[in-house]
Design an enzyme around this catalytic site. Structure first.
Site, PDB file in Angstrom:
ATOM      1  CE1 TYR A  93      -4.476   2.457   0.670  1.00 19.33           C
ATOM      2  CE2 TYR A  93      -2.733   3.528   2.123  1.00 19.33           C
ATOM      3  CZ  TYR A  93      -4.228   3.492   1.386  1.00 19.33           C
ATOM      4  OH  TYR A  93      -4.309   4.303   1.047  1.00 19.33           O
ATOM      5  CE  LYS A 147      -3.452   4.848  -2.145  1.00 21.33           C
ATOM      6  NZ  LYS A 147      -4.267   5.516  -2.399  1.00 21.33           N
TER       7      LYS A 147
END
Length: 260
Positions: free
Chosen positions: A163, A167
């Protein structure tokens, strides 16, 4: 003078729903999401065009683009969190899907238009200058992307790591795309929200209560953010008031990155 046409991808809930409501008052609106039932309800409420879109599927993005050939503003809030998805799904949705949208809509955006992508403080915390990681992220459509990230020393079995990488990748893509978007007389930026009170964020809060509560307590503004906090920043980045801002990421985190 033409009517402003805005598109929100991931409009069915949370930040996407909030900004869709705002933009419905500012001109023509198209909303897109995988949640077709909610999408239909919102389309009626906001007097918007509704198009199904699975951001992890390039053909689905192309179908959406075909319905939005006269587009001024694009907001991408679609995404999955570490408790919602596998490593592959996180990379496919949060990073590769955004990369496809950047490429596809760059060819359609009208002069003066803008795109805003949602990153995260997780991307800011991951930030790296490691050339092997950067090189991997600059080839988002490679079949070997995850393998290359593993070879760069990333633990691609950890969903939180994936993640953060995804991002950070969004921030990097927007920075790199600024030049090509400027050639279309358009702008592209990202936003890194902190802990936001949304349906997607709530499962994280429930499963990692102690960690996230400690982050909220450490946040200088002493609260979670709201979808309205994010929508305010997105509205600014889509407006003429930000006409000289492109290729950058804005923290909307209550100050947590300044102290954590």
């Amino acid at each position: 003078m033409h009517q402003t046409h805005s598109l929100v991808i991931g409009a069915a809930s949370g930040m996407g729903r909030c900004i869709a409501e705002r933009l419905s008052k500012a001109g023509r609106l198209t909303i897109a999401d995988k949640n077709q039932a909610t999408l239909k309800e919102l389309a009626a409420e906001y007097m918007a065009d509704a198009v199904y879109c699975d951001i992890s599927d390039l053909e689905s993005i192309k179908s959406l683009a075909a319905a939005c050939i006269d587009i001024d503003n694009i907001v991408i809030t679609a995404g999955v969190s570490p408790v919602m998805a596998s490593v592959q799904q996180i990379i496919d949705v949060d990073f590769i899907g955004t990369a496809h949208c950047i490429d596809v809509f760059r060819e359609l955006v009208r002069p003066g238009g803008a795109m805003v992508c949602i990153s995260s403080i997780a991307g800011r915390k991951f930030t790296t200058n490691d050339p092997t990681v950067i090189q991997a992220l600059e080839a988002p459509f490679s079949d070997q992307l995850i393998t290359k990230l593993k070879d760069a020393g990333m633990d691609m079995t950890d969903r939180n790591v994936a993640y953060g990488i995804a991002k950070f990748g969004v921030i990097h893509l927007c920075r790199k795309a600024a030049k090509s978007w400027a050639e279309k007389q358009a702008r592209i930026n990202s936003i890194s929200p902190g802990i936001i009170d949304t349906p997607m964020g709530n499962p994280e809060l429930q499963q990692q209560t102690e960690v996230l509560r400690s982050l909220i307590d450490a946040t200088p503004l002493q609260r979670m953010g709201s979808p309205d906090d994010i929508a305010d920043c997105i509205e600014f980045l889509l407006s003429a008031k930000s006409a000289f801002i492109t290729g950058t990421d804005i923290l909307v985190d209550g100050g947590i990155c300044s102290v954590a």
